[in-house]
Design an enzyme around this catalytic site. Structure first.
Site, mmCIF file in Angstrom:
data_model
loop_
_atom_site.group_PDB
_atom_site.id
_atom_site.type_symbol
_atom_site.label_atom_id
_atom_site.label_comp_id
_atom_site.label_asym_id
_atom_site.label_seq_id
_atom_site.Cartn_x
_atom_site.Cartn_y
_atom_site.Cartn_z
ATOM 1 N N ASP A 16 0.840 -1.207 0.000
ATOM 2 C CA ASP A 16 0.000 0.000 0.000
ATOM 3 C C ASP A 16 0.871 1.252 0.000
ATOM 4 O OD1 ASP A 16 -2.301 1.478 0.054
ATOM 5 O OD2 ASP A 16 -2.688 1.189 2.201
ATOM 6 N N HIS A 33 2.904 3.497 -8.809
ATOM 7 C CA HIS A 33 2.744 2.082 -9.164
ATOM 8 C C HIS A 33 3.995 1.565 -9.878
ATOM 9 C CE1 HIS A 33 -1.263 2.199 -7.740
ATOM 10 N NE2 HIS A 33 -1.778 2.898 -8.735
ATOM 11 N N SER A 61 -7.073 -6.039 -5.966
ATOM 12 C CA SER A 61 -8.178 -6.627 -5.202
ATOM 13 C C SER A 61 -9.479 -6.577 -5.998
ATOM 14 C CB SER A 61 -8.357 -5.880 -3.880
ATOM 15 O OG SER A 61 -9.005 -4.644 -4.120
ATOM 16 N N THR A 62 -10.467 -7.338 -5.532
ATOM 17 C CA THR A 62 -11.788 -7.324 -6.186
ATOM 18 C C THR A 62 -12.401 -5.922 -6.088
ATOM 19 O OG1 THR A 62 -12.631 -8.223 -4.104
ATOM 20 C CG2 THR A 62 -12.377 -9.780 -5.912
ATOM 21 N N LEU A 127 11.446 -20.688 -4.562
ATOM 22 C CA LEU A 127 10.429 -19.821 -3.947
ATOM 23 C C LEU A 127 9.153 -19.923 -4.772
ATOM 24 C CD1 LEU A 127 9.632 -17.195 -2.149
ATOM 25 C CD2 LEU A 127 10.410 -15.873 -4.105
ATOM 26 N N ARG A 184 2.024 -5.016 6.154
ATOM 27 C CA ARG A 184 1.256 -3.990 5.446
ATOM 28 C C ARG A 184 2.076 -2.710 5.448
ATOM 29 N NH1 ARG A 184 -4.916 -2.732 4.508
ATOM 30 N NH2 ARG A 184 -4.581 -0.895 3.256
#
Ligand code: FPP
Length: 236
Positions: A16, A33, A61-62, A127, A184
């Site tokens: 975020d 971004h 996300s949705t 990974l 976060r």
């Protein structure tokens, strides 16, 4: 005697603060971004290097479809570009790609690229990089419930035999261990519909650092903090 640092097996990240990073510099949000995509690369590389086995990144996300059309377009373009460039790097570095979320809603060319890279990297073992795309935890849980209902109807399973283990097999994350550490960035104290089932016992680390500034040093800080936690999983 120096204690050995415990490396979390699975790290999940809510990336975020891209917009705020750009705003602080008087730049359009999309620059945030773009810089955030560089953090994605650096964090993936470093997780692989230090022995993290699963890294889950919340990339779209949705709810993100509510953003302005030009921002969505930019994010999809960035993702396409990332997949094109990353394909070689993932193959070379023994990294497996897995995408969670409702892929059907994504642009067709992105779906194709994801399928191709998932197929080529499926036996890679260093990974597993899990990208959450058009992902929402409520959507994931509802989807699981619908598929369980279908399988009950087809007599494939019995309704009274549903256990936590069986339920997990119907989630997008089947066969992936629960995250040990959830990070976060940008200081918000929210889960934002991310991995609601899977984070029941996950340690949470929130940092004020914005995602484009979250690089190796920040990752190590989060891991040192994780090492201070005493995990009891409900026991004593
Ligand atoms: C949150 O910042 C970030 C996103 C919604 C998208 C995450 C995307 C990236 C990190 C870039 C590309 C990803 C890949 C996998 C190549 P925000 O826009 O919500 O920031 P704000 O809260 O400051 O507005």
């Amino acid at each position: 005697m120096k204690k050995k640092v415990k490396i979390p097996q699975h790290i999940a990240i809510i990336m975020d603060g891209n917009g705020r990073w750009a705003k602080k510099r008087n730049l359009p949000r999309v620059f945030g971004h773009k810089e955030g995509a560089k953090s994605v690369r650096e964090i993936t590389k470093n997780c692989a290097k230090i022995g993290v086995k699963y890294l889950t990144l919340y990339a779209f996300s949705t709810e993100n479809w509510k953003r302005p059309e030009n921002e969505i377009k930019f994010l999809m373009g960035l993702l396409k570009n990332y997949l094109d460039k990353e394909k070689k790097i993932l193959i070379k570095n023994n990294i497996r790609l897995k995408v969670i979320g409702n892929k059907t809603k994504l642009p067709l060319e992105i779906i194709k690229k994801i399928k191709e890279i998932e197929r080529i990297t499926k036996n890679n073992t260093l990974l597993t990089l899990i990208l959450a795309l058009n992902y929402g935890a409520r959507d994931e849980i509802l989807n699981a419930v619908k598929n369980i209902a279908k399988d009950i109807k087809r007599n494939k399973i019995e309704g009274n035999k549903i256990t936590e283990n069986l339920f997990e097999k119907y989630l997008y994350t089947k066969d992936v261990p629960d995250p040990d550490l959830l990070i976060r960035t940008s200081g918000e104290m929210r889960i934002s519909n991310f991995l609601l089932w899977q984070i029941a016992y996950t340690e949470i680390y929130v940092t004020k650092t914005l995602w484009p500034d979250f690089r190796k040093k920040e990752l190590l800080k989060a891991i040192y903090d994780f090492n201070k936690r005493e995990r009891r999983f409900g026991g004593i």
